[in-house]
Write an enzyme that holds these catalytic residues in place. Structure first.
Site, PDB file in Angstrom:
ATOM      1  N   ASP A   1      72.665  -8.606  44.932  1.00 48.75           N
ATOM      2  CA  ASP A   1      73.130  -7.321  44.408  1.00 48.75           C
ATOM      3  C   ASP A   1      73.291  -7.394  42.885  1.00 48.75           C
ATOM      4  OD1 ASP A   1      73.383  -4.955  45.692  1.00 48.75           O
ATOM      5  OD2 ASP A   1      75.418  -5.291  46.437  1.00 48.75           O
TER       6      ASP A   1
ATOM      7  N   GLN B   1      78.665  -5.152  51.608  1.00 46.13           N
ATOM      8  CA  GLN B   1      78.520  -3.696  51.537  1.00 46.13           C
ATOM      9  C   GLN B   1      79.844  -3.064  51.101  1.00 46.13           C
ATOM     10  OE1 GLN B   1      75.555  -1.995  52.126  1.00 46.13           O
ATOM     11  NE2 GLN B   1      76.641  -0.178  51.428  1.00 46.13           N
TER      12      GLN B   1
ATOM     13  N   LYS C   1      68.949  -1.023  55.388  1.00 46.24           N
ATOM     14  CA  LYS C   1      68.587  -2.297  54.760  1.00 46.24           C
ATOM     15  C   LYS C   1      68.008  -3.251  55.803  1.00 46.24           C
ATOM     16  CE  LYS C   1      71.935  -1.705  51.065  1.00 46.24           C
ATOM     17  NZ  LYS C   1      73.308  -1.925  50.587  1.00 46.24           N
TER      18      LYS C   1
END
Ligand code: NAP
Length: 292
Positions: free
Chosen positions: A124, A101, A57
Site C-alpha cells: 500500500d 484494509q 482485490k
C-alpha cells in the site's frame, strides 16, 4: 455547433491491460521462483464498503494468478492479535504483500499496525520508510491510488512538466503522496484543503486538477479552467431523489464534462487503477524478493 465534451480517461480499460501484463509476467516468473506471488489483505469487522473492496482485490488477484492469504477478523479482534498475524506474515516466504484494509474499528491503532509491516511487503506504500523514499525520490513501493493516477496520466500522454497541478485534499492516502509524485514529474504543485481561502481562484488556475476531497460532486464546472485535465478520486455513495443508491465522485461530472479536456469517470476511472497498482506492487515485490 456541437457541444464540446471531455475525453474520458478510461481507468477500467487500462487496469485490464495492466492485469493482462501482470498475468503474463507471473506465468514467466513462476517456474523460476517456484511459487506464485502472494498477497495478504487483512480486514477487521464488517464494514460493507470495505468488504466489497476486499472481495474486489481478491477477485483481481485470482484473475492474474496471485495467491490470496487474506484474513477476515471479527470486530472485537485485539491489537495484539493483529500484531501477531502481521509478524507471521512478515516472515512468511509465500507472502510478498501485506495490506490492512482501512478503516479499522475504533479500538485499533491503524498507524501502529502499518508501522509493523516490513517495508518491502508494504504494497500500500504507506509505511514511513516507503513514504520517505517517495519524498527523497528513491525507488520504493508507492501508494496505490496516487501511483494509479500517475500511470493513467502517463497512458494518455498528458504532459506534466511545467504544468500547474492543483491537488485538493491532503490526506496521507491520496493528496500528499500524489502532490509529491506530481512534483517529481516536474509539475508546479499547489495543495489545497479545507482551510484554503478562495478555493475557486486556486482550482481555476489548474492545468491538472485533482479532486480528493470525499464530498459528493463538490467540484463544479465553475471551479475548472476550460481545457483542464480533471481527475476525480472521490468515491461517495449517495441516495438519489427516487431513493436509489449510486456512487458519485468528488467532481460534478455532468457540468465538468463540458469544460474539461480530459476527465476521469466515476466509477471506471481512478478506482480500478488503485487495484491494478496494488497487484503491480505485489508482483514487483515478488520479483525483487526472489532476486535477493
Ligand atoms: N478511487 C480510489 O481508489 C480511492 C482511494 C482512496 C480514497 N478515495 C476517495 O477519495 C476521496 C478522498 O479520500 P481521502 O482518503 O483522501 O479523504 P480524507 O482523508 O477524508 O481527506 C479529504 C481531504 O479533503 C479536504 N477537504 C475536505 N473538505 C474540503 C473542502 N470543503 N475544501 C477543500 N478541501 C476539503 C480535507 O482537508 P483537511 O485536511 O483540511 O481536513 C482533506 O485533506 C474520498 O471520496 C475517498 O472515498 C478513492
Amino acid at each position: 455547433m456541437e457541444a464540446k465534451t471531455a475525453k474520458l480517461l478510461d481507468g477500467k480499460a487500462l487496469a485490464n491491460k495492466i492485469q493482462q501484463e501482470l498475468s503474463a509476467a507471473i506465468t514467466q516468473l513462476q517456474p523460476q521462483i517456484g511459487r506464485p506471488p502472494g498477497l495478504a489483505v487483512l480486514m477487521v469487522g464488517d464494514n460493507p464498503a470495505s468488504a466489497a473492496y476486499v472481495r474486489g482485490k481478491e477477485r483481481a488477484c485470482q484473475k492474474v494468478g496471485i495467491a490470496s492469504f487474506g484474513k477476515h477478523f471479527p470486530t472485537q479482534t485485539t491489537q495484539a492479535e493483529l500484531e501477531e498475524v502481521i509478524a507471521a506474515l512478515n516472515y512468511d516466504e509465500r507472502v510478498d504483500g501485506i495490506l490492512v484494509q482501512l478503516p479499522l474499528p475504533n479500538h485499533l491503532d491503524a498507524v501502529a499496525l502499518l508501522h509493523q509491516i516490513v517495508p518491502d511487503k508494504d504494497v500500500d506504500g504507506l509505511h514511513p520508510v516507503n513514504l520517505g523514499r517517495l519524498v527523497r525520490g528513491e525507488p520504493g513501493l508507492r501508494s496505490c491510488t496516487p501511483a494509479g493516477i500517475m500511470r493513467l496520466l502517463q497512458e494518455y500522454a498528458i504532459p506534466l512538466r511545467g504544468k500547474h497541478a492543483v491537488v485538493v485534499g491532503r490526506s496521507i492516502l491520496v493528496g500528499k503522496p500524489l502532490a509529491l509524485m506530481l512534483l517529481e514529474a516536474d509539475a508546479t504543485v499547489t495543495v489545497a484543503h479545507s482551510r484554503s481561502h478562495s478555493l475557486e481562484s486556486i482550482t481555476t488556475n489548474a492545468d491538472i486538477l485533482i479532486a480528493a476531497v470525499g464530498r459528493p460532486e463538490f467540484m463544479t464546472a465553475d471551479m475548472v479552467k476550460p481545457g483542464a485535465v480533471v481527475v476525480d478520486v472521490g468515491i461517495n455513495r449517495v441516495i438519489d431523489s427516487s431513493g436509489n443508491s449510486r456512487i458519485v465522485g468528488d467532481v460534478h461530472f455532468e457540468s465538468t464534462v463540458g469544460v474539461a479536456e480530459f476527465l476521469t469517470p466515476v466509477p471506471g476511472g481512478v478506482g480500478p487503477m488503485t487495484v491494478a497498482i496494488l497487484l503491480q506492487n505485489t508482483v514487483n515485490s515478488y520479483s525483487q524478493r526472489s532476486h535477493r
